[in-house]
Enzyme design. Structure first.
Site, PDB file in Angstrom:
ATOM      1  N   CYS A  22       0.837  -1.202   0.000  1.00 35.55           N
ATOM      2  CA  CYS A  22       0.000   0.000   0.000  1.00 35.55           C
ATOM      3  C   CYS A  22       0.876   1.257   0.000  1.00 35.55           C
ATOM      4  CB  CYS A  22      -0.967  -0.045   1.175  1.00 35.55           C
ATOM      5  SG  CYS A  22      -2.274   1.195   1.112  1.00 35.55           S
ATOM      6  N   LEU A  23       0.757   2.117   1.011  1.00 32.90           N
ATOM      7  CA  LEU A  23       1.582   3.313   1.073  1.00 32.90           C
ATOM      8  C   LEU A  23       3.064   2.967   1.142  1.00 32.90           C
ATOM      9  CD1 LEU A  23       2.056   6.329   1.370  1.00 32.90           C
ATOM     10  CD2 LEU A  23       1.372   6.162   3.771  1.00 32.90           C
TER      11      LEU A  23
END
Length: 598
Positions: A333-334
């Protein structure tokens, strides 16, 4: 003498009830007083509409009223549906078999109680709600002339209202709750009120819904238990090296970058579904970054600091610990977005410290960020920055609320019914414990991330983002990539994550897993669940890619292992944490992960 029934034996003692109600009144007054005191001290609390919802609905209403014929048509259709429902209900009451006018989706658990189908009154309530919900959402979706962002915002918050108004959320229209109320003579509601006050107290006036039994889990004892040591740390992270389970290991270590929006142990919940343990068992020397839970002292830390003190510092530390100059890296994700930035940064500097990179549900092109885009506009960002600048960080509960709203029926209203109406304690569930273990975001970093990526979408523009004095360009990335996205992802839509295949220069293997943002990733082979799709071609359109893809049963983990082995190097004696130039600081999972946001 008549035998005493179970129901009669559960009658509430009047004295005990009086004491309970007195305690509830005192707690309620204290909670309200504390909340009002904090509101008065918060300069952002006066903002009547920090999410800018009012303007969106005013614009929608103006457009709607400009075409009254379409509204009249929608109302007539609703009236016809209601007439059909009335007729069907009357026929059912006369003993006839009828087909429903409208039915809930097969996965809608709000209406799982058999009374919603078997009882004519509750069936009528259910279908009446579903018809009204369909009408309301259809009306707002068909309004013409709205810009895309306003249309999505209106649709999102209409759904929030529709979900909130479900008959399952109210005592008198939920058969399961009514049955429990009769059986316990109202004790469920009294217990539910106490649960509600507990959540308000824990949230300091804000509703912090309890999703699981928090006392059932302890990080390092029954979750995040893969053995290892913290061997390095910065202000922003601790680097964990895990104990080997094989006599030999691949020469190039594996570095995992989790998102700092959540804690790393989503990849190490239990031994049977731990991606970290599984990777160790495959012969990888696994290092994982455990991000700090920042407070106001780290308010100035920016996105570039996360790169310098995160993956770049970790790569140097890993070389000291193992002697390997290169690593295979994976970002979730991030964490994957940061990994992409790091790859572009290293490419600009002519360094090849990362032999291969794996992305789990990672966005780099934010043109279509899905429902998270609803929260990105100038008014909302300005209000958010005001709050962050005052505190120095974004409260972890704010981020958790945003994600929960995207799946409100599962992550909000189901707990309202269970905890407050039925008066039950939530079931112990490690995933929901992790979900509730929220983290803060430093003000500088989060503002940069939201504006430069979500709002302005600068990461896909060559040279538009500068980190540590270096302008980065995703097009310069030549590192072999494995991209894992999930088909039902509501946080990082797979069609948006796919865009990276068109923006880099190196070889890419794109894999699409079934299920969502978490379950599609945390899917061990032993579970034999779900499936995944592969396609060697990389057409520009993701739907064209999927149309030509091959479906493979089981977990993508084994497919990834075959891929990453090609870049992992030769076999060497397994390394023990602390045996190299970096000595062990403390046992895994370390101290950073233990810090709670609230």
């Amino acid at each position: 003498m008549a035998e005493q029934t179970g129901t009669e034996s559960k009658m509430i003692d009047a004295t005990e009830l009086s004491k309970a109600m007195t305690s509830i009144a005192e707690r309620s007054q204290r909670i309200v007083a504390d909340f009002l005191t904090r509101q008065a001290a918060d300069p952002t609390a006066a903002a009547a509409d920090p999410l800018n919802i009012g303007n969106a609905f005013m614009e929608m209403t103006a457009k709607l009223m400009s075409d009254p014929a379409k509204l009249v048509e929608a109302n007539l259709n609703l009236w016809q549906d209601y007439m059909s429902l009335w007729q069907n209900t009357a026929r059912r009451m006369l003993g006839e078999e009828t087909q429903p006018v409208v039915a809930p989706d097969s996965g809608d658990r709000r209406f799982k109680d058999e009374m919603w189908q078997e009882n004519e009154i509750f069936d009528f309530i259910k279908q009446s709600y579903l018809l009204s919900a369909r009408w309301m959402q259809g009306v707002v979706k068909n309004v013409e002339g709205l810009d895309d962002h306003t249309a999505k915002k209106v649709d999102f918050y209409t759904r929030q209202f529709v979900d909130a108004m479900a008959p399952s959320n109210f005592v008198l229209t939920n058969p399961e709750v009514l049955r429990a109320t009769v059986e316990t003579r109202g004790e469920n509601l009294l217990k539910g009120l106490n649960n509600l006050l507990d959540d308000l107290e824990r949230g300091k006036g804000n509703l912090a819904i309890k999703m699981t039994d928090y006392d059932a889990f302890k990080v390092g004892e029954n979750i995040a238990v893969t053995p290892g040591k913290v061997v390095f740390q910065t202000d922003l992270m601790q680097l964990i090296q895990y104990d080997p389970t094989t006599p030999q290991a691949f020469e190039k270590p594996l570095l995992i970058l989790p998102p700092w929006i959540n804690k790393f142990y989503i990849l190490d919940l239990r031994p049977k579904n731990s991606l970290i343990k599984w990777a160790v068992d495959q012969g990888h020397t696994v290092f994982v970054i455990s991000w700090v839970n920042p407070d106001e002292k780290l308010a100035h830390k920016g996105f570039g600091d996360y790169m310098l003190e995160g993956p770049l510092a970790a790569i140097d530390a890993i070389e000291k610990a193992t002697g390997s100059r290169q690593v295979n890296a994976a970002g979730y994700c991030l964490g994957g977005t940061l990994l992409a930035c790091t790859l572009a940064y290293l490419a600009a500097k002519g360094e090849d410290r990362i032999a291969s990179a794996t992305f789990f549900t990672t966005m780099t092109d934010f043109k279509d960020p899905g429902e998270l885009g609803v929260f990105i506009d100038e008014e909302q960002l300005s209000a958010l920055e005001t709050r962050m600048n005052q505190a120095g960080f974004l409260d972890g509960r704010d981020m958790a609320t945003t994600f929960n709203m995207m799946r409100a029926n599962d992550l909000i209203w189901s707990f309202v019914v269970n905890n407050y109406l039925l008066g039950k304690d939530p079931f112990p569930f490690d995933l929901l414990y992790w979900n509730s273990d929220s983290t803060r975001m430093p003000a500088a970093m989060h503002s940069f991330y939201l504006r430069k990526m979500y709002q302005e979408n600068r990461l896909v523009e060559p040279g538009a983002i500068e980190l540590n004095g270096v302008k980065i360009d995703l097009g310069n990335i030549k590192t072999p990539l494995y991209m894992l996205s999930t088909r039902e992802d509501h946080i990082a839509p797979w069609q948006s994550t796919y865009a990276l295949t068109q923006n880099v220069s190196g070889p890419i293997k794109f894999v699409l897993s079934a299920s969502g943002h978490i379950a599609g990733v945390v899917n061990p082979p032993a579970a034999n669940k779900y499936c995944y799709w592969t396609n060697a071609k990389k057409p520009k359109n993701p739907e064209v890619w999927l149309a030509g893809a091959t479906q493979v049963e089981g977990s993508w983990w084994t497919d990834w292992q075959k891929w990453v082995e090609k870049f992992a190097g030769k076999q060497v004696p397994a390394r023990q944490p602390g045996d190299g130039k970096l000595k062990a600081i403390e046992a895994a999972p370390g101290s950073y992960v233990q810090v709670k946001a609230v």
